[in-house]
Design a protein around this motif. Structure first.
Motif, PDB file in Angstrom:
ATOM      1  N   PRO A   1       0.843  -1.194   0.000  1.00  0.00           N
ATOM      2  CA  PRO A   1       0.000   0.000   0.000  1.00  0.00           C
ATOM      3  C   PRO A   1       0.882   1.248   0.000  1.00  0.00           C
ATOM      4  O   PRO A   1       2.019   1.203   0.456  1.00  0.00           O
ATOM      5  CB  PRO A   1      -0.792  -0.115   1.306  1.00  0.00           C
ATOM      6  CG  PRO A   1      -0.014  -1.030   2.172  1.00  0.00           C
ATOM      7  CD  PRO A   1       0.751  -1.939   1.274  1.00  0.00           C
TER       8      PRO A   1
ATOM      9  N   PRO B   1      -2.768   7.633  -0.105  1.00  0.00           N
ATOM     10  CA  PRO B   1      -2.099   6.917   0.985  1.00  0.00           C
ATOM     11  C   PRO B   1      -2.993   5.918   1.695  1.00  0.00           C
ATOM     12  O   PRO B   1      -4.128   6.224   2.018  1.00  0.00           O
ATOM     13  CB  PRO B   1      -1.649   8.039   1.932  1.00  0.00           C
ATOM     14  CG  PRO B   1      -2.458   9.225   1.561  1.00  0.00           C
ATOM     15  CD  PRO B   1      -2.797   9.086   0.116  1.00  0.00           C
ATOM     16  N   ARG B   2      -2.417   4.727   1.883  1.00  0.00           N
ATOM     17  CA  ARG B   2      -3.053   3.620   2.608  1.00  0.00           C
ATOM     18  C   ARG B   2      -4.350   3.133   1.971  1.00  0.00           C
ATOM     19  O   ARG B   2      -5.147   2.444   2.592  1.00  0.00           O
ATOM     20  CB  ARG B   2      -3.277   3.978   4.083  1.00  0.00           C
ATOM     21  CG  ARG B   2      -1.975   4.353   4.777  1.00  0.00           C
ATOM     22  CD  ARG B   2      -2.022   4.252   6.264  1.00  0.00           C
ATOM     23  NE  ARG B   2      -0.764   4.692   6.853  1.00  0.00           N
ATOM     24  CZ  ARG B   2       0.304   3.915   6.985  1.00  0.00           C
ATOM     25  NH1 ARG B   2       0.274   2.669   6.591  1.00  0.00           N
ATOM     26  NH2 ARG B   2       1.419   4.393   7.512  1.00  0.00           N
ATOM     27  N   ARG B   3      -4.589   3.539   0.730  1.00  0.00           N
ATOM     28  CA  ARG B   3      -5.781   3.060   0.023  1.00  0.00           C
ATOM     29  C   ARG B   3      -5.365   2.355  -1.272  1.00  0.00           C
ATOM     30  O   ARG B   3      -5.861   1.277  -1.571  1.00  0.00           O
ATOM     31  CB  ARG B   3      -6.719   4.223  -0.284  1.00  0.00           C
ATOM     32  CG  ARG B   3      -7.341   4.804   0.974  1.00  0.00           C
ATOM     33  CD  ARG B   3      -8.145   6.035   0.684  1.00  0.00           C
ATOM     34  NE  ARG B   3      -9.410   5.724   0.028  1.00  0.00           N
ATOM     35  CZ  ARG B   3     -10.243   6.641  -0.402  1.00  0.00           C
ATOM     36  NH1 ARG B   3      -9.962   7.914  -0.261  1.00  0.00           N
ATOM     37  NH2 ARG B   3     -11.376   6.311  -0.979  1.00  0.00           N
TER      38      ARG B   3
ATOM     39  N   VAL C   1      -2.703   0.474  -3.869  1.00  0.00           N
ATOM     40  CA  VAL C   1      -1.649  -0.525  -3.687  1.00  0.00           C
ATOM     41  C   VAL C   1      -0.792  -0.561  -4.950  1.00  0.00           C
ATOM     42  O   VAL C   1      -1.319  -0.720  -6.053  1.00  0.00           O
ATOM     43  CB  VAL C   1      -2.282  -1.912  -3.419  1.00  0.00           C
ATOM     44  CG1 VAL C   1      -1.230  -2.996  -3.366  1.00  0.00           C
ATOM     45  CG2 VAL C   1      -3.088  -1.894  -2.121  1.00  0.00           C
TER      46      VAL C   1
ATOM     47  N   VAL D   1      -3.103  -7.912   0.997  1.00  0.00           N
ATOM     48  CA  VAL D   1      -2.380  -6.765   1.565  1.00  0.00           C
ATOM     49  C   VAL D   1      -3.293  -6.039   2.543  1.00  0.00           C
ATOM     50  O   VAL D   1      -4.511  -6.140   2.458  1.00  0.00           O
ATOM     51  CB  VAL D   1      -1.917  -5.756   0.477  1.00  0.00           C
ATOM     52  CG1 VAL D   1      -0.816  -6.313  -0.370  1.00  0.00           C
ATOM     53  CG2 VAL D   1      -3.083  -5.305  -0.388  1.00  0.00           C
ATOM     54  N   ALA D   2      -2.666  -5.333   3.448  1.00  0.00           N
ATOM     55  CA  ALA D   2      -3.434  -4.549   4.420  1.00  0.00           C
ATOM     56  C   ALA D   2      -3.511  -3.111   3.925  1.00  0.00           C
ATOM     57  O   ALA D   2      -2.510  -2.545   3.474  1.00  0.00           O
ATOM     58  CB  ALA D   2      -2.759  -4.605   5.779  1.00  0.00           C
ATOM     59  N   THR D   3      -4.689  -2.520   4.008  1.00  0.00           N
ATOM     60  CA  THR D   3      -4.853  -1.119   3.617  1.00  0.00           C
ATOM     61  C   THR D   3      -5.470  -0.356   4.795  1.00  0.00           C
ATOM     62  O   THR D   3      -5.849  -0.956   5.799  1.00  0.00           O
ATOM     63  CB  THR D   3      -5.766  -0.981   2.377  1.00  0.00           C
ATOM     64  OG1 THR D   3      -7.037  -1.541   2.709  1.00  0.00           O
ATOM     65  CG2 THR D   3      -5.187  -1.686   1.172  1.00  0.00           C
ATOM     66  N   GLY D   4      -5.577   0.945   4.604  1.00  0.00           N
ATOM     67  CA  GLY D   4      -6.189   1.775   5.644  1.00  0.00           C
ATOM     68  C   GLY D   4      -5.411   1.748   6.949  1.00  0.00           C
ATOM     69  O   GLY D   4      -4.192   1.569   6.952  1.00  0.00           O
TER      70      GLY D   4
ATOM     71  N   SER E   1      -2.898  -1.041   7.739  1.00  0.00           N
ATOM     72  CA  SER E   1      -1.567  -1.067   7.123  1.00  0.00           C
ATOM     73  C   SER E   1      -0.501  -0.458   8.029  1.00  0.00           C
ATOM     74  O   SER E   1       0.694  -0.613   7.796  1.00  0.00           O
ATOM     75  CB  SER E   1      -1.583  -0.349   5.761  1.00  0.00           C
ATOM     76  OG  SER E   1      -1.862   1.015   5.943  1.00  0.00           O
ATOM     77  N   LYS E   2      -0.935   0.261   9.069  1.00  0.00           N
ATOM     78  CA  LYS E   2       0.032   0.830  10.010  1.00  0.00           C
ATOM     79  C   LYS E   2       0.607  -0.250  10.929  1.00  0.00           C
ATOM     80  O   LYS E   2       1.729  -0.155  11.385  1.00  0.00           O
ATOM     81  CB  LYS E   2      -0.635   1.920  10.863  1.00  0.00           C
ATOM     82  CG  LYS E   2      -1.001   3.158  10.075  1.00  0.00           C
ATOM     83  CD  LYS E   2      -1.697   4.173  10.967  1.00  0.00           C
ATOM     84  CE  LYS E   2      -2.104   5.399  10.152  1.00  0.00           C
ATOM     85  NZ  LYS E   2      -2.921   6.330  10.937  1.00  0.00           N
TER      86      LYS E   2
END
Lengths: 143, 95
Positions: A16, A28-30, A32, B22-25, B28-29
């Motif tokens: 991600p 970000p973080r959405r 990949v 995969v980890a998102t949002g 993902s941290k």
């Protein structure tokens, strides 16, 4: 395992996006990204070109930014689409090339005509905004 | 009986004929890295995602692949256990 090791083992690296410097393309973080290794010989790479998005390593860590200039296939200038700061790196620092990214369940390939056109537009827009900001700052300081 | 649920934030992507989680949002941290699944792993993942129980998943595999119930049940149990250990799925007692 380091990203370089994963790339050589699997042939790709998927992660991600972290950070806002490649907005609006990469959220970000959405979104990949998929990174693939590049072939280098003696630190020279003939595959990288302007507008490519690359993953590279600096003393601050890993950065995923777009190439805005490349000289002699060694000296590379990069910048985030959402940033006015540039980085000067060499091919040795490049870990891989973004071959595409997932926006939700859709995979956007960087080889498509639409993506290539988008890259050119976003770099041109960034240049205009950068010059405008510099010009405004210069005018403000001169007063 | 408990209900299995995939944690919010995990997404499955097909990359070069390989299924990758995969980890998102926010997830993902805390969750770095990826999980690779083979075809069966992907099918089981999808069924858990749809809310099917272990028994329902097992029956689906038995019907689809004409394998013995005990064998399918054992395979499902192993994969579910691995997912629990990897902190990917949560068990809800359904109270």
């Amino acid at each position: 395992m380091e990203i370089r090791d994963l790339l050589s083992k699997d042939g790709y690296y998927i992660s991600p996006v972290v950070g806002r410097s490649m907005l609006p393309m990469l959220r970000p973080r959405r979104d990949v990204v998929v990174i693939q290794p590049i072939d280098t010989h003696n630190g020279i790479n003939s595959h990288l070109k302007r507008y490519d998005v690359i993953l590279f390593e600096t003393s601050k860590g890993y950065i995923l930014h777009r190439i805005i200039d490349i000289k002699d296939n060694i000296y590379i200038t990069t910048r985030g689409d959402n940033s006015h700061l540039v980085e000067k790196i060499t091919t040795n620092q490049v870990i891989g090339l973004m071959s595409g990214f997932f926006r939700k369940n859709t995979f956007v390939k960087t080889s498509t005509m639409f993506y290539r056109l988008y890259s050119r537009i976003i770099v041109s827009l960034n240049l205009i905004i950068t010059y405008k900001t510099k010009w405004c700052n210069h005018s403000h300081n001169s007063e | 009986m408990f209900v299995m649920r995939i944690k919010q934030g995990f997404e499955i992507k097909k990359v070069f004929e390989q299924y990758i989680v995969v980890a998102t949002g926010e997830l993902s941290k805390s969750f770095h890295g990826i999980i690779k699944l083979n075809r069966t792993g992907y099918e089981i993942w999808s069924m858990i995602d749809k809310g099917l129980s272990k028994e329902q998943i097992t029956r689906h595999l038995v019907d689809k692949y004409s394998i013995k119930f005990d064998k399918a049940s054992s395979d499902v149990e192993i994969i579910v256990q691995q997912m629990v250990e990897a902190n990917v799925i949560e068990k809800d007692n359904g109270d």
